[in-house]
Motif scaffolding. Structure first.
Motif, short mmCIF file in Angstrom:
data_model
loop_
_atom_site.label_atom_id
_atom_site.label_comp_id
_atom_site.label_asym_id
_atom_site.label_seq_id
_atom_site.Cartn_x
_atom_site.Cartn_y
_atom_site.Cartn_z
N LEU A 161 0.84 -1.20 0.00
CA LEU A 161 0.00 0.00 0.00
C LEU A 161 0.87 1.24 0.00
CD1 LEU A 161 -3.01 -0.51 2.44
CD2 LEU A 161 -2.93 -0.70 -0.05
N ASP A 162 0.36 2.30 -0.67
CA ASP A 162 1.15 3.53 -0.81
C ASP A 162 0.86 4.54 0.30
OD1 ASP A 162 -1.42 4.16 -1.50
OD2 ASP A 162 -0.95 5.02 -3.46
N VAL A 163 0.29 4.08 1.43
CA VAL A 163 0.00 5.02 2.53
C VAL A 163 0.66 4.55 3.82
CG1 VAL A 163 -2.19 6.04 1.79
CG2 VAL A 163 -2.21 3.82 2.91
N ALA A 178 -8.65 -0.36 -7.57
CA ALA A 178 -9.19 -1.33 -8.51
C ALA A 178 -10.69 -1.17 -8.71
CB ALA A 178 -8.89 -2.74 -8.01
N GLY A 179 -11.32 -0.24 -7.96
CA GLY A 179 -12.77 -0.11 -8.04
C GLY A 179 -13.49 -1.22 -7.30
N LEU A 180 -12.74 -1.95 -6.46
CA LEU A 180 -13.31 -3.07 -5.70
C LEU A 180 -13.63 -2.68 -4.26
CD1 LEU A 180 -10.97 -5.92 -7.05
CD2 LEU A 180 -13.33 -5.40 -7.76
N GLY A 181 -13.41 -1.40 -3.94
CA GLY A 181 -13.82 -0.88 -2.62
C GLY A 181 -13.01 -1.41 -1.45
N GLY A 182 -11.79 -1.87 -1.70
CA GLY A 182 -11.00 -2.47 -0.62
C GLY A 182 -10.80 -1.54 0.57
N1 LIG Z 1 -6.82 -0.02 3.92
C1 LIG Z 1 -6.61 0.45 2.69
N2 LIG Z 1 -6.71 -0.36 1.63
C2 LIG Z 1 -6.55 0.12 0.37
N3 LIG Z 1 -6.22 1.40 0.08
C3 LIG Z 1 -6.10 2.26 1.10
C4 LIG Z 1 -6.28 1.82 2.44
N4 LIG Z 1 -6.10 2.89 3.24
C5 LIG Z 1 -5.84 3.93 2.45
N5 LIG Z 1 -5.83 3.57 1.15
C6 LIG Z 1 -5.63 4.49 0.00
O1 LIG Z 1 -6.84 4.53 -0.78
C7 LIG Z 1 -6.56 4.41 -2.18
C8 LIG Z 1 -7.78 3.77 -2.87
O2 LIG Z 1 -7.95 2.47 -2.40
P1 LIG Z 1 -9.20 1.50 -2.65
O3 LIG Z 1 -10.34 1.86 -1.77
O4 LIG Z 1 -8.69 0.12 -2.49
O5 LIG Z 1 -9.53 1.73 -4.17
P2 LIG Z 1 -10.88 1.93 -4.95
O6 LIG Z 1 -11.41 3.30 -4.55
O7 LIG Z 1 -10.48 1.87 -6.38
O8 LIG Z 1 -11.83 0.84 -4.58
C9 LIG Z 1 -5.27 3.58 -2.22
O9 LIG Z 1 -4.49 3.84 -3.35
C10 LIG Z 1 -4.54 4.03 -0.96
O10 LIG Z 1 -3.72 5.16 -1.21
#
Ligand SMILES: Nc1ncnc2c1ncn2[C@@H]1O[C@H](COP(=O)(O)OP(=O)(O)O)[C@@H](O)[C@H]1O
Ligand SMILES: C[C@@](CO)(OP(=O)(O)O)[C@H](O)COP(=O)(O)OP(=O)(O)OC[C@H]1O[C@@H](n2ccc(N)nc2=O)[C@H](O)[C@@H]1O
Length: 323
Positions: free
Chosen positions: A90-92, A130-134
């Motif tokens: 992760l980049d944070v 990824a647009g998967l809401g992780g």
């Molecule tokens: N627990 C976490 N998991 C994923 N990304 C995180 C998290 N906490 C902060 N981020 C930040 O949120 C950005 C968007 O993540 P994510 O919600 O996985 O993507 P998306 O909005 O495409 O579903 C990541 O690039 C990262 O910088």
């Protein structure tokens, strides 16, 4: 070496067992339908969205302990993030991870001032951007876990209020399953009967920032036909929802490899229908059988893409037994 690493991991996980600890799952989602509309004065866009949870999930192990006497006053958070093989880190930093932000914000909302430490072991399996809401699902799971550790009722309205402040997608994961949302895509309209069928997720190298996708959309907005919106609103079951996403053109302009994934999915005999999820960069492909899903995932990996076969599910961010 691997055995030693596994043994070390077991020890860590064991520290998250017993009273004062909770294990929470954070499922991924896809958007079966995403109809973006006008940009609002607050910078967010109107969005009609149908989201469906997937059984693929991250895991949060959380533990509450009194803080060290010499430690800072109030709440401290220790977050250890482990990313599954094949995914980039992760980049944070941990303090900016949405999990830490969620726990801090809930503590503020319930005016909790105890000198204590919440430790979190976050196991990431859902790729970021990824647009998967992780991240959003991790945030919802962190709220569910912290609420349990602090003895809050699961339906305490402050949990959902805090969820909305963390991101448009976060409240969905408190409900899970399949739901229609409007407003900025954050307001629950109604539940749809979920599916349990197989689905393959395919993500080319590179992510798409959600904010960048919305900016690209504003430069060249693509309207959603009214008949598609009506069909999405009229659907009673997940399988009746038309698969549409008017953010896809914007995301493809930011990450041209998305068009390659789309072309591959359209030509793949094991795929029935495919669509980019949310702002991308994952595409989800519907398959008739688990065997077909496995074959499609293997074919996508041969092209150098990340791919994962999973199923739709009636799941949400929820505490589960730790064993
Ligand atoms: N627990 C976490 N998991 C994923 N990304 C995180 C998290 N906490 C902060 N981020 C930040 O949120 C950005 C968007 O993540 P994510 O919600 O996985 O993507 P998306 O909005 O495409 O579903 C990541 O690039 C990262 O910088
Ligand atoms: C596109 C969708 C579809 O479900 O998901 P993802 O692809 O991110 O998973 C959502 O609309 C994303 O929701 P979420 O990821 O929670 O976004 P937020 O953190 O709230 O917002 C990030 C940025 O996206 C833009 N944004 C988000 C939602 C919305 N309705 N209009 C917007 O313009 C804003 O620029 C905001 O600053």
């Amino acid at each position: 070496m691997l055995a030693a690493a596994r043994a070390a991991q077991k020890v860590d996980e064991a520290a998250f067992g017993g009273p004062g600890a909770v294990k929470v799952i954070a499922p991924a989602k896809v958007n079966l339908f995403l109809g973006i509309g006008q940009r609002r004065p607050d910078g967010y866009h109107e969005a009609l969205s149908v989201m469906h949870a997937l059984t693929m999930h991250d895991v949060l192990r959380m533990r509450l302990a009194p803080a060290q006497p010499e430690g800072p006053a109030g709440l401290s958070i220790a977050l250890d993030c482990r990313v599954a093989e094949g995914l980039p880190p992760l980049d944070v930093p941990p303090e900016d991870n949405i999990v830490s932000r969620a726990i801090r914000r809930l503590a503020e909302a319930i005016v909790r001032s105890e000198r204590e430490q919440v430790s979190v072991l976050l196991e990431k399996r859902i790729p970021a951007e990824a647009g998967l809401g992780g991240g959003s699902s991790d945030a919802a799971a962190a709220l569910v876990g912290a609420a349990q550790l602090w003895g809050l009722a699961a339906d305490d309205p402050r949990i959902e209020e805090v969820a909305r402040t963390l991101g448009a997608d976060v409240p969905f994961f408190l409900h899970g399953g399949c739901a229609v949302l409007d407003g900025a895509g954050d307001a629950f309209v109604r539940e749809l009967a979920p599916m349990g069928s197989p689905v393959v997720l395919v993500r080319p190298a590179g992510g798409v920032s959600t904010a960048a996708a919305y900016r690209a959309f504003d430069e060249c907005p693509v309207p959603v036909p009214a008949s598609d919106r009506d069909a999405a609103l009229a659907a009673a079951r997940a399988q009746d929802v038309p698969l549409r996403n008017n953010l896809a053109t914007a995301s493809e302009s930011l990450l041209p490899a998305l068009a390659d994934v789309r072309a591959w999915a359209e030509a793949c005999p094991d795929v029935q229908q495919a669509l980019m999820s949310g702002s991308g960069s994952a595409v989800f492909a519907l398959c008739d059988t688990f065997e077909a899903a496995g074959r499609a995932a293997a074919q996508a990996r041969l092209r150098g893409w990340w791919a994962h076969a999973t199923t739709f599910g009636r799941v949400r961010a929820a505490a589960v037994p730790s064993r």
